[in-house]
Scaffold this motif. Structure first.
Motif, short mmCIF file in Angstrom:
data_model
loop_
_atom_site.label_atom_id
_atom_site.label_comp_id
_atom_site.label_asym_id
_atom_site.label_seq_id
_atom_site.Cartn_x
_atom_site.Cartn_y
_atom_site.Cartn_z
N ARG A 1 1.97 1.72 -3.54
CA ARG A 1 1.25 2.42 -4.30
C ARG A 1 0.74 3.47 -4.01
N LYS A 2 0.73 4.08 -2.89
CA LYS A 2 0.68 5.58 -2.43
C LYS A 2 1.74 6.21 -2.82
N ILE B 1 1.46 7.12 -7.12
CA ILE B 1 0.41 7.72 -7.74
C ILE B 1 0.92 9.17 -8.19
N GLN B 2 1.63 10.09 -7.50
CA GLN B 2 2.26 11.24 -7.97
C GLN B 2 3.10 11.25 -9.11
N GLU C 1 -6.89 7.31 -9.23
CA GLU C 1 -6.73 8.65 -8.66
C GLU C 1 -6.00 9.52 -9.83
N PHE D 1 0.74 -1.26 -0.05
CA PHE D 1 0.11 -0.01 0.12
C PHE D 1 0.72 1.17 -0.09
N GLU D 2 2.21 1.10 0.63
CA GLU D 2 2.95 2.37 0.47
C GLU D 2 3.51 2.33 -0.70
N TYR E 1 -3.82 4.59 -12.40
CA TYR E 1 -4.50 4.71 -11.22
C TYR E 1 -5.69 5.33 -11.18
#
Length: 120
Positions: free
Chosen positions: A7-8, A11-12, A43, A4-5, A41
């Motif tokens: 993935r997060k 994103i940017q 997002e 999850f880290e 993604y």
């Protein structure tokens, strides 16, 4: 690092990469360009839509693989972008690889892409 880290954290950078693709295409005078590599993604898609870009999820005519395309052709100040699903495989080919038809068709989109985009 947990998944999850990762993935997060990606994103940017994925958004920044898409914006670099767009900036280069604008410099060349284009009205749309492929963005990202693989699946964007949700997002990132939402960020691009908020910026006013239309996003096309395209099933390519030659190999049936999907790619993402951002377009600013219909952009207006304050307008949120729209999502379109395009199936180029409906075009068909002549024997030398030329298209039989010249229009894109919005049919036959991969179910997973549709499912993911409905989550937006």
């Amino acid at each position: 690092m947990k998944a999850f880290e990762a993935r997060k954290g990606s994103i940017q950078p994925q958004y920044d990469s898409a914006m670099k693709d767009i900036e280069r295409a604008v410099e060349w005078g284009w009205k749309s360009t492929r963005v990202g590599y693989g699946t964007l993604y949700k997002e990132v898609v939402d960020m691009l839509l908020d910026d006013g870009f239309d996003i096309n999820f395209v099933k390519g005519a030659k190999d049936g693989r999907y790619y993402n395309e951002a377009s600013w052709e219909n952009a207006e100040e304050g307008r949120r972008g729209k999502i379109t699903y395009v199936d180029e495989t409906q075009l068909g080919f002549k024997s030398k690889g030329e298209y039989v038809k010249s229009k894109r068709h919005k049919k036959g989109v991969h179910e997973e892409v549709i499912r993911l985009m409905r989550e937006l």
